[in-house]
Scaffold this active site. Structure first.
Site, PDB file in Angstrom:
ATOM      1  N   GLU A 158       0.834  -1.441  -0.074  1.00 22.43           N
ATOM      2  CA  GLU A 158      -0.124   0.006   0.041  1.00 22.43           C
ATOM      3  C   GLU A 158       0.862   1.294  -0.030  1.00 22.43           C
ATOM      4  O   GLU A 158       0.462   2.381  -0.578  1.00 22.43           O
ATOM      5  CB  GLU A 158      -1.065   0.094   1.163  1.00 22.43           C
ATOM      6  CG  GLU A 158      -2.119  -0.991   1.110  1.00 22.43           C
ATOM      7  CD  GLU A 158      -1.650  -2.349   1.604  1.00 22.43           C
ATOM      8  OE1 GLU A 158      -0.562  -2.605   1.862  1.00 22.43           O
ATOM      9  OE2 GLU A 158      -2.546  -3.434   1.499  1.00 22.43           O
ATOM     10  N   HIS A 211     -11.023  -4.128  10.653  1.00 17.49           N
ATOM     11  CA  HIS A 211     -11.588  -4.084   9.258  1.00 17.49           C
ATOM     12  C   HIS A 211     -13.078  -3.110   9.214  1.00 17.49           C
ATOM     13  O   HIS A 211     -13.920  -3.375   8.719  1.00 17.49           O
ATOM     14  CB  HIS A 211     -12.065  -5.424   8.889  1.00 17.49           C
ATOM     15  CG  HIS A 211     -10.890  -6.206   8.253  1.00 17.49           C
ATOM     16  ND1 HIS A 211      -9.592  -6.095   8.815  1.00 17.49           N
ATOM     17  CD2 HIS A 211     -10.899  -7.010   7.189  1.00 17.49           C
ATOM     18  CE1 HIS A 211      -8.884  -6.685   7.958  1.00 17.49           C
ATOM     19  NE2 HIS A 211      -9.594  -7.323   6.970  1.00 17.49           N
TER      20      HIS A 211
HETATM   21  C1  TPP Z   1      -2.480  -4.592   4.589  1.00 19.13           C
HETATM   22  C2  TPP Z   1      -3.344  -5.357   4.078  1.00 19.13           C
HETATM   23  N1  TPP Z   1      -3.723  -5.238   2.641  1.00 19.13           N
HETATM   24  C3  TPP Z   1      -4.700  -5.846   2.138  1.00 19.13           C
HETATM   25  C4  TPP Z   1      -5.541  -6.654   3.108  1.00 19.13           C
HETATM   26  C5  TPP Z   1      -6.730  -7.548   2.492  1.00 19.13           C
HETATM   27  N2  TPP Z   1      -6.292  -8.782   2.402  1.00 19.13           N
HETATM   28  C6  TPP Z   1      -6.855  -9.755   3.341  1.00 19.13           C
HETATM   29  S1  TPP Z   1      -6.143 -11.078   3.128  1.00 19.13           S
HETATM   30  C7  TPP Z   1      -5.065 -10.815   1.836  1.00 19.13           C
HETATM   31  C8  TPP Z   1      -4.170 -11.702   1.210  1.00 19.13           C
HETATM   32  C9  TPP Z   1      -3.101 -12.050   1.837  1.00 19.13           C
HETATM   33  O1  TPP Z   1      -2.164 -13.076   1.177  1.00 19.13           O
HETATM   34  P1  TPP Z   1      -1.349 -13.909   1.973  1.00 19.13           P
HETATM   35  O2  TPP Z   1      -0.225 -13.275   2.654  1.00 19.13           O
HETATM   36  O3  TPP Z   1      -0.748 -14.803   0.746  1.00 19.13           O
HETATM   37  O4  TPP Z   1      -1.982 -14.980   2.906  1.00 19.13           O
HETATM   38  P2  TPP Z   1      -3.146 -16.041   2.708  1.00 19.13           P
HETATM   39  O5  TPP Z   1      -4.417 -15.438   2.739  1.00 19.13           O
HETATM   40  O6  TPP Z   1      -2.966 -16.628   1.226  1.00 19.13           O
HETATM   41  O7  TPP Z   1      -2.872 -17.029   3.743  1.00 19.13           O
HETATM   42  C10 TPP Z   1      -5.424  -9.407   1.534  1.00 19.13           C
HETATM   43  C11 TPP Z   1      -4.752  -8.864   0.201  1.00 19.13           C
HETATM   44  C12 TPP Z   1      -5.254  -6.727   4.436  1.00 19.13           C
HETATM   45  N3  TPP Z   1      -6.066  -7.470   5.101  1.00 19.13           N
HETATM   46  N4  TPP Z   1      -4.222  -6.112   4.928  1.00 19.13           N
END
Ligand code: TPP
Ligand code: TPP
Ligand code: MG
Ligand code: MG
Lengths: 326, 360, 360, 326
Positions: free
Chosen positions: C71, C140
């Protein structure tokens, strides 16, 4: 996605196999129960299931002592349970009850269990990584050889704070095991839309941090690697990094499968499902033991759900409790 | 301790603000081995303008250390260490740089205690400096306390004198919550009587610095000093201002301010920050919600001009409130129908403003 | 366009808020090749709850693309691209995540035009969603517009209906300044008459949604809808509330609000956010600075409870203002000496609240 | 600090030598003049001099076209001048005058010259790095082969945003040349207190970004490296990374030397001062040419200072101009 390499045959002792099976099965069944209950709307919180990924948490945490610390993200049910987190308090938390581990103020994404040295899980991706480093700093100061493990996804490695923390942890030789659960997706975005290359381990190694990649999801390999890392960390070697390939079977958030959504293909899941460590371990157990474990787990879950259901919601008058510590 | 009208004991030695900060930290580190100090530049020969000098020699590199330029992660490290039972004091030479730490401060530090139902605490202090008239321009001159005040779970304190600097810093370190501690650079050389033994200036207690019947002047941080000077100017033309220093902005002692405003029926807040959604707006709204229209309280706010801080001296002079503009605004509130009055701008200047020319 | 009392044309088709957003962006991308849309998840099959669906197919991957989870840098990329003459629309699925972008937004985007003396502009839009009652907990569920409002150089808009969503988004994209565009998730399915041709809902113009003589109710974002429902409840007991939607919070049409408050002599602001140093405080302070005590205006604020948003339904219900609590607060202001009145909470619920259960 | 390797003998053409000398000398003299004026308090802004580091800016920017874009930090005088930034507007800006490049609203740390494609410089470390990527995104879209160069210090590489930007730039193959001016200090903090290792180039390379380290401060080597990088970037090769070792002769901020402060030693500076590219180039010029260049520069600076002094301050009534674009 990478080719899925053949799984090595587990070589654990019978006691280990039983322990692993129990832990994997317990996590799987808890999450299946959550998924089953979810449509009835008793669970008031978005859920990010670990189904399919349990072996990473179980394998790594098996190498820890009870007083080692674990930090995880919103996809943290597996780590919470593998570390010994209280199941009743977890269900009660999902139900938003006053008996929940966060007294109904956290929800699925904010599990915590200080008694079992589980740092609270966090819903903002990557935020818990430096917190784990802060914990590790405290443990290093303490000097009793305790270590911290931090679990995070592939997406979290894109956040600047991950890199800042790697550098700091290496600089201070913190007893911190970084575990990247690379499931190849961040929500619906595949790795290659987000990573310029896949040379993550190589990158981490440039900080002087030993970095290992485990691509086959083999619980015993993960465990062996973690054990070795933790042993050296206890001696003051500084941080270690593990990238574990794994696969999420359900949708990013919510109780269902979503292969029909189009962003990924069921065939991609197949090799992972065919070599599911839970199955592998289960097949190595004698059926009686297995049935008994299964039954114990069923019972435990039923009790936990009943506990949650019987617990009351926090009183509205308590809304402003805990904003500030006294 | 004997009490004086301004609530300070008047005991102890004359000590500079900067030395009071250093003394507070050293005494707390002595008392409590869990306290540690870290941040960019805390161990160099300048020692954050002197406020961290000598700490490393005295308490060792494990408890006093510099960091890489990684504000986001370092804030997370502070939070994690605090959750683990240590008591970090994380130092930033500029308040502006905390924007890099907002995610950790807003989404983690502020919420941890509440969002885990009280299971853990985050006893950390975030020290940072603000300034005035440094010619430093847009990115090195902000005072962003309003952003922290908006977020439940953070405490915010902005002491205006050496006595409170020491007592509030000790209180902040002993507090089990994240405390944003904001220090005005121009106050660093100012002296006050500071007791040698540790003491606290506890959260939630404002100080009536000077009493008066015509108007309530609330000053934030260095603006307390400027309000006191404005009060002198006003006194020369027969207007008696009551000057209040809230010291802690969260928890805020709104009752003391409201009681004063009810009595004087005029409330003017001078902030060293932008006014929109600022502490001035908060104090005015909170007082009027309590007092109601029948109390007939006139209100006003002063603060930064609504632009990025410009280094050009002509602009910079107009950017900040000062004793003259405070006095003028107060005068307009007390005598709305009288012709405008302008105090001699030279006489309105404060000693510290006249002298200050760096270093940066 | 014919004018209705609420300032909307009443022309066009009934369109959902979410579709109005999508239409605004598509029309602007059609009109101006410099406009592009990017952010996490904008190209997946959910398309930010549908508000970016179809854009990639229509305008291609150069103008519509997802990003890594970065971000801070992505915000810098948006700013840099805007300075280079493009017109980015940077999309975030949650307002909370903007805390990672605060440094770029506060220290760069907001200041660039002023700090370079007008030499460059930053025509960018930052879209983000806020929500209510999602059970999503502390990280959130925030609505942090006050933080952006505090910083000169940023514009902030929070449309409450589909008509304004389209017009304000077009205005934001055409604006040569950074605009923080905040959308309430619960409004996405709500419908309004929306003209098909592009139009703007320009900065700085509030709308009087419903007139009334007894009290001025200012609602922010979805709170406009809740205020309108509260108005119905109040009307049943003979109280006529005037409901104002500021639409743009910066620039804020304070004159329209002040004129109304002067007339009704009661001003209640309902925000979907914490109140401390919030837009409610700002509106109250700004109105009272203008109107003075002689106007005899009673004031009040409603907003989030001062804690992290709890998922437990009992707590969550008490966390947010709602039509019943708004109506009760209004009643107390209009009839301070009457016994308490509580509207039937079931009847006070809004259709969208009753229905909403996810997805997240 | 690393050993300082011997400087290679420059092999530029006479015209090049003259151009380099002029550019280096001009920057040096401008900053010396700033330092000379500073104690008189006419300059109302903290100054971060590039003295000793000029060759990085001059060498890299010599390889650019006039319409390529340069982004730099608060230590940006050298880049501003090397790129052709207006000297009068610069002095006027330092003096806080209305004729300044930022109309007295920027100061030394916020120089800008859109006509010469200089992105505004920034005082918050690292912040301009993603801005440069945004510029590069726009130039890539434009498709005319223009490139962006971003200069930053060793300290800036510790900020998460640097890593986020590397990944994004590599992912989108942006025409962006990253130039790290590694002067071994961030304010007074030496590299080894901040970097876990010195394997920066190796780390950057894991993003698939070609990364080169130039340790000797040789202007011609820097230029050759930049030229090659820029040429490939114009063809769409994607970003390139340069780490240039260099040395800051003055204090971090302010007009003076500070070897007596204790955080570093004068002997550390010696090899750099002995191989100062300005000297090297100067010695290769015939004395007449050199004297003439020197004189022209002296004149230009005097004119610029006079211009600044003759300019008026912005009117206080203009305080709120430019907050919002119309
Ligand atoms: C800083 C931030 N940006 C965006 C989000 C929205 N978001 C929630 S889970 C996620 C994906 C994260 O992917 P990963 O780290 O690979 O974990 P996974 O869900 O695959 O276990 C996103 C983009 C968030 N919660 N926090
Ligand atoms: C984000 C941020 N943190 C801290 C500072 C204070 N600061 C100013 S310059 C500087 C050192 C930067 O070092 P480096 O990037 O190596 O550049 P150099 O000054 O050596 O050219 C620091 C820490 C700042 N301006 N911005
Ligand atoms: Mg993932
Ligand atoms: Mg440096």
């Amino acid at each position: 996605m990478d080719e899925h390499p053949p799984l090595t045959i587990p070589s654990g002792t019978p006691a280990e196999i039983e322990r692993f099976y129990r832990s994997l099965r317990r996590i799987r069944r808890v999450e299946e129960e959550i998924a089953r209950l979810y449509p009835s709307n008793v669970i008031r919180s978005p859920i990010h299931l670990s189904i399919g990924q349990e072996a990473v948490s179980v394998g790594v945490i098996d190498g820890l002592n009870p007083d080692d610390v674990v930090a995880a993200s919103y996809r943290g049910h597996a780590a919470y349970l593998a570390k010994g987190g209280d199941l009743k308090a977890m269900f009660a938390e999902l139900y938003g009850r006053d008996t929940g581990c966060a007294r109904g103020r956290g929800g699925s994404m904010h599990l915590i269990d200080p008694a079992h040295h589980l740092l609270g899980t966090s819903a903002v991706v990557g935020t818990h990584i430096p917190l784990a480093a802060g914990q590790a700093l405290a443990l290093k100061r303490e000097g009793r050889g305790r270590v911290v493990v931090v679990f995070f996804g592939d997406g979290a490695t894109e956040e600047g704070v991950f890199h800042e923390t790697l550098n700091f942890a290496a600089l201070h030789r913190l007893p911190l095991l970084f575990v990247c659960e690379n499931n190849f997706y961040a929500i619906h975005s595949p790795l290659d839309h987000r990573w310029a290359t896949r040379r993550l381990c190589e990158r981490v190694a440039t900080y002087g941090i030993p970095a290992h990649q485990i691509t086959d999801g083999d619980l015993l390999r993960i465990r062996a690697c973690a054990l070795e890392a933790v042993a050296s960390m206890r001696q003051g070697s500084g941080p270690v990094f593990l990238e574990c390939h794994t696969y999420r079977w359900c949708e990013h958030v919510g109780p269902s499968e979503d292969f029909e959504a189009g962003y990924r293909n069921r065939t991609e899941a197949q090799p992972w499902q065919e070599t599911d460590p839970l199955d592998v371990m289960g097949r190595l157990l004698d059926p009686l033991t297995r049935a008994q474990i299964d039954q114990e787990i069923t019972l435990e879950i039923a009790e936990a759900v009943a506990f949650a259901e019987a617990s009351s919601f926090p009183a509205a008058e308590e809304l402003l409790a805990h904003v500030y510590a006294p | 301790m004997s009490t004086r009208p301004d609530g300070m004991s008047g005991e102890g030695r004359l000590l500079r603000y900067v030395d009071a900060l250093a003394e507070a930290v050293a005494q707390e580190m002595e008392r409590d081995p869990r306290v540690f100090v870290f941040g960019l530049d805390v161990t160099d020969h300048k020692g954050i303008q002197g406020s961290t000098l000598g700490l490393r020699e005295r308490f060792g590199p494990d408890r006093v250390f510099g960091t890489p330029l990684s504000e986001d992660a370092m804030t997370g490290v502070a939070i994690g260490a605090a959750m683990a039972g240590l008591r970090p004091v994380h130092v930033h030479i500029r308040n502006d740089f905390l924007m890099l730490a907002m995610n950790q401060l807003v989404n983690i530090a502020a919420k941890t205690h509440a969002m885990y139902g009280g299971a853990v605490t985050v006893p950390m202090v975030v020290r940072s400096m603000i300034g005035k008239s440094w010619g430093q321009g847009a990115q090195h001159s902000q005072a962003l306390h309003a952003l922290f005040l908006h977020i439940p779970g953070l405490k915010v304190v902005m002491p205006s004198n050496a006595h409170d600097a020491k007592g509030a810093l000790i209180a902040a370190i002993r507090d089990d919550n994240p405390v944003i501690f904001i220090e005005h650079r121009l106050l660093y050389p100012t002296e006050a009587y500071v007791p040698e033994a540790p003491y606290t200036v506890p959260p939630g207690q404002a100080r009536i610095c000077m009493t008066g019947d015509d108007l309530t002047l609330v000053g934030i941080s260095n603006m307390v000093v400027e309000c006191l000077r404005a009060r002198e100017l006003l006194a020369e033309i027969g207007i008696q201002a009551e000057v209040i220093d809230p010291i802690w902005l969260e928890p805020l002692d709104i009752e003391t301010i409201a009681a004063s405003a009810r009595r004087t029926r005029r409330l003017l807040v001078a902030d060293n920050a932008w006014t929109r959604c600022g502490i001035g707006a908060e104090i005015i709204a909170a007082v009027l919600e309590r007092a109601g229209p029948a109390a007939g309280i006139a209100v006003g706010r002063l603060g930064f001009a609504a632009t990025a801080c410009p280094p050009a001296p002509t602009l910079e002079a107009a950017f900040y409130p000062n004793p003259a503009t405070i006095a003028e605004a107060a005068y307009r509130m007390v005598k709305p129908d009288a012709p405008a009055w302008h105090p001699d701008p030279e006489r309105a200047k404060l000693a510290y403003q006249v002298q200050f020319r760096g270093p940066f």
